[in-house]
Each structure stands twice: as structure tokens, then as C-alpha cells.
Design an enzyme around this catalytic site. Structure first.
Site, PDB file in Angstrom:
ATOM      1  CG  ASP A  71      -2.215  -0.802   0.920  1.00 19.82           C
ATOM      2  OD1 ASP A  71      -2.536  -0.987  -0.269  1.00 19.82           O
ATOM      3  OD2 ASP A  71      -2.853  -1.260   1.874  1.00 19.82           O
ATOM      4  CB  CYS A 377      16.631  -6.428  -9.427  1.00 18.87           C
ATOM      5  SG  CYS A 377      17.568  -6.769  -7.932  1.00 18.87           S
ATOM      6  CG  HIS A 503      13.666  -3.402  -7.565  1.00 18.31           C
ATOM      7  ND1 HIS A 503      13.093  -4.418  -8.305  1.00 18.31           N
ATOM      8  CD2 HIS A 503      14.561  -3.984  -6.745  1.00 18.31           C
ATOM      9  CE1 HIS A 503      13.620  -5.575  -7.917  1.00 18.31           C
ATOM     10  NE2 HIS A 503      14.514  -5.341  -6.987  1.00 18.31           N
ATOM     11  CD  GLU A 505      10.542  -2.342 -10.090  1.00 19.39           C
ATOM     12  OE1 GLU A 505      11.445  -1.824 -10.784  1.00 19.39           O
ATOM     13  OE2 GLU A 505      10.689  -3.433  -9.491  1.00 19.39           O
TER      14      GLU A 505
HETATM   15  N1  GLN Z   1      18.134 -12.658  -6.240  1.00 20.29           N
HETATM   16  C1  GLN Z   1      18.908 -11.548  -6.684  1.00 20.29           C
HETATM   17  C2  GLN Z   1      19.749 -10.961  -5.546  1.00 20.29           C
HETATM   18  O1  GLN Z   1      19.500 -11.188  -4.405  1.00 20.29           O
HETATM   19  C3  GLN Z   1      18.031 -10.478  -7.304  1.00 20.29           C
HETATM   20  C4  GLN Z   1      17.116  -9.828  -6.323  1.00 20.29           C
HETATM   21  C5  GLN Z   1      16.003  -9.045  -6.981  1.00 20.29           C
HETATM   22  O2  GLN Z   1      15.707  -9.211  -8.152  1.00 20.29           O
HETATM   23  N2  GLN Z   1      15.363  -8.196  -6.220  1.00 20.29           N
HETATM   24  O3  GLN Z   1      20.678 -10.249  -5.790  1.00 20.29           O
END
Ligand code: GLN
Length: 526
Positions: A71, A377, A503, A505
Site C-alpha cells: 500500500d 535487478c 528497482h 519501478e
Molecule cells: N536474487 C537476486 C539478488 O538477491 C536479485 C534480487 C532481486 O531481483 N530483487 O541479488
């Protein structure tokens, strides 16, 4: 002036959109007030970071590194604020605080009890946030549904609050469900009445009722709910089923919610939805249409990728283009004909080996066929593995997360993560700046020398392989200030091939779409 409070509770069903309702109310009142959203969650995890997306939807990450309820994504997108991890209060955190106080001797000589000790901790936490942030208005959303054992202590705390701050400084809003049963074809108020009764048994008498319904609530049903539940008829508001969640503030405004809140709380902060409505208009009247393949692991539940979906909506509103998402479960991806007709490919974040080989195959397909690709990521890590295997000739290259014995660990655990044993809140979390390489596509998309995006990972591109990857043509378009951590990559002479360890997004907003997403959708359109 001490802060005023709006308490949002929910009844009848879960999933009625309490978070979006709270965020929309905030949006409507934000022109003249500093608003702070707080979410109370009844579960005993300290935060949702240790739950998988099927349990709890997307884990939202804040600038300060807090892993919080999804949220908060709605709050940030609707209110245009950056939230703080302290604003998400879970019962796990509450019990942690109570236990620490007890051990310190804060309750010496006393029996520690739910009331007043636990409820005091909850209220004080909320009052602290209000004070620290100099908030004019705090919107507290209580997770779950009234009647759940889990949120009783939160509800009791909310009940007590009206005595602490005075009746005129607090408004209780209850979100319920108004069904129209098949064959009956009439809006029904009974579930709302029963749910309000449950709330009243807990000493909370709602001032405003929002009835979620597939159509606008009729005058008759509003009158009925008003008389059975003791609220003013104009304080019964439709929570309309809408195509896009961004319409909810518009619906609430039409239903007169801002005026009621102004009156009840003695505030004045008139909404101005002109720009917002224009963006919704663009979103709903696209000139063009594209299809993007989302190659993930939790594709059965769209909530797992809520912020990515919203980032596409933000691009849609600005580029007047409908983005159709094609969900591809990479665990059973065997043939690339699934990619026929897609205009772009996204590989989102994820954990664990399941589905990674399928994703690597998809990335190869994107690279070899010049299909726009965006990696987020895990998506960056897999793009590096694909490049190492198929361009650099490092057979069997992998991440030590998926194959600890790989001969070429091109993705490896971050040094500071090696001795981490605890799971909660221990990843590389939160916003970090990346220096963007001059002349790179990523730099031109951001239009700045540095980009700050949020992270949630344990692994990184292994520095020992930087030079071989770069020699073969992979561009490191962004890196941490010390140059060690690869934050962005791209491939030249492609329509669009970019990925980030972050990220982006999480920071995309309706008014400012994420640059990386924007560039990707533009490329898909070409
Ligand atoms: N599993 C990967 C890491 O820990 C990517 C993590 C993710 O995509 N948030 O680095």
C-alpha cells in the site's frame, strides 16, 4: 497545530481497496496540508520482507531501505511523497517494542497487558510520527477486516485515540462492500450494516462509510445505510469499481467526500484534479497499442508486480499508448514462439534458481532478434550471465545464488553479505546513487549525471569479470560512486537493451514516469 487524524478501517471482505481509498483521500486533501500515511498490519512478521509475493503481494522498498506493505506504493504514487519505514507499523514491530521496554524495566513492578501497555505503544508510535513529521493530517489505515483477531489491538488503540486528541480532530472512515446479487439486481446493504455493527461493538462509530460497489450507490441505499448505521446520508460514499485506480480520487470528489472531511475536521484544502484527470484521459484513450512480455515467476498474482504494472500505466498516460502485458511463466518456457508478436520483453526481479534458465533463453532471444529488453535487478544479473555465456564464451557462467559451483561466477554475493545470517532486513536495501556514464543511453534517459534508485538484493556483478564483459561490448552505463557496483548496463546499436540492479519501478509516478520504463516503451513503439 497538532495533527488531525483520519482512520480507515475495512469490513466484509479483504481486497476492497482500502489502501487505494486511503491514498485517494490523501490525494484529495494534499493541496494545502502535509499528509503522512501510516499503515498498521496485524501480522507478526516485523515487515513483509520475509514473505513471498504470493503471501503478501509485492514487497515495497522505501528510500530509507524499509521493506513495507505494498500500500505504500499507492501512498507514494497518489501523494507524491517519499514514505519512511517507521510509517508501517506491524504487530511484529509492536511486540518487539513492548518486549524491549519490559526487559529494560520500563514496566517494573507491573503486569504487562494488552491494554494499556500494548495499545499505548501503538498510539505513541503514531503520535511520534505525527510530531516528527510536523504532519497536518495523518491517515492511518488499519489492515485486515474488522472482526479479525489480528487487528483487535489496533482497533482498540484507534478507539482510544479520540479521547486523547478530542472528537473534532479525528474522523473514522469504514470501507465496506455493497453487492448486487445476480438475479436480485438490487444494491444490498446488509453486509455493510453487519460490518458497521462489528465496528460499533469495538467502540468505533464511523463518521463516513464508503461502499464498494459495481455502480454508483443509489439515493435509496445511501438513505438506508445512513439510518441503520447512524451516519449522515451525504457521508455514505460510493467506492466505485473502476478500470484504473487513478479514477478513485475523481469518484470521491464527485461524491462530495472532500467537503465532508473539511467540515468534520475543520480543515480547508480544496482538491485540484485538472492535471490528474488529463492524465487519466490519456491513459484511457490510447492512440496506439503494444504488447510486452513479462517473464517472471509469480505471474499468477499480478499484485507481485504491482509497481511494474503502474510504471507501465504512467508511460501509457504520457505516450498515449496502451501496454498489454503478456504474462509468461518462465519455469515452463520451452519454445520462443511465445515471444511472437511481442514488442518488448521485461525480466523483473526475483529470487532463487527456479525459472532462471528460461529467462536467460528469453534474454538471448531479445538480444539476437533486437527486441527491446528491460531487465530489473535479477533481470540485469541474468542479462550479464547470458552475455557471459553466449558472447564472452564463458560456458556455464552463472550466479552463485543459482549454482555455487559455477566455473564462472559472473554474479556473486556482495562482500558485505557474506557473513549475514539473519534474513529480515539484511539485503542491500534502499536508495543509492549511481554515476551515469557520459554518452550512454541511460544517461540521456535520466538527463542527469547521477540517478538514485531503490535496491533490494544480495548479489552483484562480480568485479573480476568487469573487464572481460566490457571488452566484449557490454556497457556499464551506471556504477556506484566508488565504481565497484554495476548499477546499469546497456548494449549499443540495439533498439533498446538496458537493465539495472535497482528497482526503478518503485519511484515511477503518474506525473513523472520512470526514465528507464519510458525509454523502453518508446523503443517498443518504434
Ligand atoms: N536474487 C537476486 C539478488 O538477491 C536479485 C534480487 C532481486 O531481483 N530483487 O541479488
Amino acid at each position: 497545530m497538532p495533527a488531525k487524524f483520519i482512520i480507515v478501517t475495512g469490513g466484509v471482505l479483504s481486497g476492497l481497496g482500502k489502501g487505494i481509498a486511503a491514498a485517494s483521500i490523501g490525494h484529495l486533501l494534499s493541496s494545502k496540508l502535509k499528509i503522512v500515511p501510516i499503515k498498521c498490519d496485524g501480522y507478526l512478521n516485523v515487515d513483509p520482507g520475509t514473505m513471498n509475493p504470493y503471501e503478501h503481494g509485492e514487497v515495497f522498498v522505501l528510500d530509507d531501505g524499509g521493506e513495507v506493505d505494498m500500500d505504500f506504493g499507492h501512498y507514494e504514487r497518489f501523494l507524491g511523497v517519499n514514505c519512511k519505514s517507521k510509517w508501517n507499523l506491524t504487530m511484529g514491530k509492536v511486540f518487539d517494542m513492548v518486549r524491549q521496554k519490559e526487559r529494560k524495566g520500563d514496566y517494573l513492578g507491573k503486569t504487562v497487558q494488552y491494554i494499556p501497555h500494548v495499545t499505548d505503544v501503538i498510539k505513541n508510535h503514531i503520535f511520534d510520527v505525527a510530531r516528527e513529521e510536523s504532519a497536518d493530517l495523518v491517515i492511518v489505515e488499519i489492515g485486515g477486516t474488522v472482526g479479525d483477531i489480528e487487528n483487535e489491538l489496533f482497533l482498540e488503540s484507534m478507539r482510544q485515540m479520540k479521547e486523547d486528541i478530542g472528537r473534532g480532530n479525528i474522523v473514522y472512515i469504514h470501507l465496506t462492500y455493497v453487492p448486487i446479487p445476480y438475479g436480485v439486481n438490487e444494491q444490498k446493504s446488509k453486509p455493510t450494516q453487519q460490518s458497521v455493527n462489528l465496528l460499533k461493538q469495538r467502540g468505533i462509530f464511523p463518521d463516513i462509510i464508503i461502499g464498494r460497489c459495481q455502480e454508483y450507490l443509489t439515493k435509496e441505499i445511501k438513505a438506508k445505510i445512513s439510518s441503520f448505521c447512524d451516519v449522515d446520508p451525504e457521508a455514505v460514499i460510493t467506492g466505485l469499481d473502476v478500470e484504473d485506480i487513478y479514477e478513485i480520487p475523481v469518484v470521491f470528489e464527485e461524491e462530495g467526500l472532500p467537503g465532508i472531511l473539511h467540515k468534520k475536521l475543520n480543515i480547508y484544502s480544496p482538491p485540484d484534479l485538472r492535471k490528474w484527470k488529463q492524465l487519466i484521459h490519456n491513459l484511457q484513450n490510447p492512440q496506439r497499442e503494444i504488447t510486452v512480455a513479462m517473464c517472471g515467476k509469480y505471474t499468477r498474482l499480478e499484485d507481485s508486480y504491482a509497481s511494474i504494472i503502474e510504471s507501465f500505466n504512467h508511460c501509457s498516460a504520457h505516450l498515449s499508448c496502451k501496454v498489454n502485458l503478456k504474462w509468461v511463466e518462465t519455469t515452463d518456457l520451452c519454445d520462443m514462439s511465445l515471444m511472437d508478436g511481442v514488442n518488448g520483453i521485461v525480466v523483473p526481479g526475483g529470487f532463487g534458481a527456479r525459472g532462471t534458465e528460461g529467462k536467460i533463453d528469453v534474454i538471448r532471444h531479445a538480444r539476437e532478434n533486437n527486441i527491446p529488453f528491460l531487465g530489473l535487478c535479477l533481470g540485469l544479473q541474468l542479462a550479464v550471465i547470458e552475455f557471459a555465456r553466449n558472447v564472452c564464451g564463458l560456458k556455464g557462467a552463472n550466479s552463485t545464488e543459482f549454482d555455487p559451483e559455477t566455473p564462472y561466477p559472473v554474479i556473486d554475493i556482495l562482500p558485505e553479505q557474506k557473513n549475514v545470517k539473519e534474513k529480515g532486513g539484511t539485503m542491500r536495501l534502499g536508495a543509492y546513487p549511481a554515476v551515469l556514464k557520459e554518452g550512454s543511453m541511460v544517461r540521456s534517459l535520466y538527463g542527469e549525471k547521477e540517478a538514485s534508485e531503490r535496491h533490494r538484493h544480495r548479489y552483484e556483478v562480480n568485479p573480476e569479470y568487469h573487464s572481460i564483459l566490457a571488452e566484449k561490448g557490454l556497457i556499464f552505463s551506471g556504477a556506484s560512486r566508488d565504481g565497484r557496483l554495476v548499477e546499469f548496463i546497456e548494449l549499443p546499436r540495439m533498439k533498446y537493451f538496458a537493465a539495472t540492479q535497482a528497482h526503478p519501478e518503485l519511484k515511477s509516478r503518474m506525473e513523472h514516469p520512470s526514465p528507464l520504463f519510458y525509454g523502453f516503451i518508446k523503443a517498443c513503439l518504434e
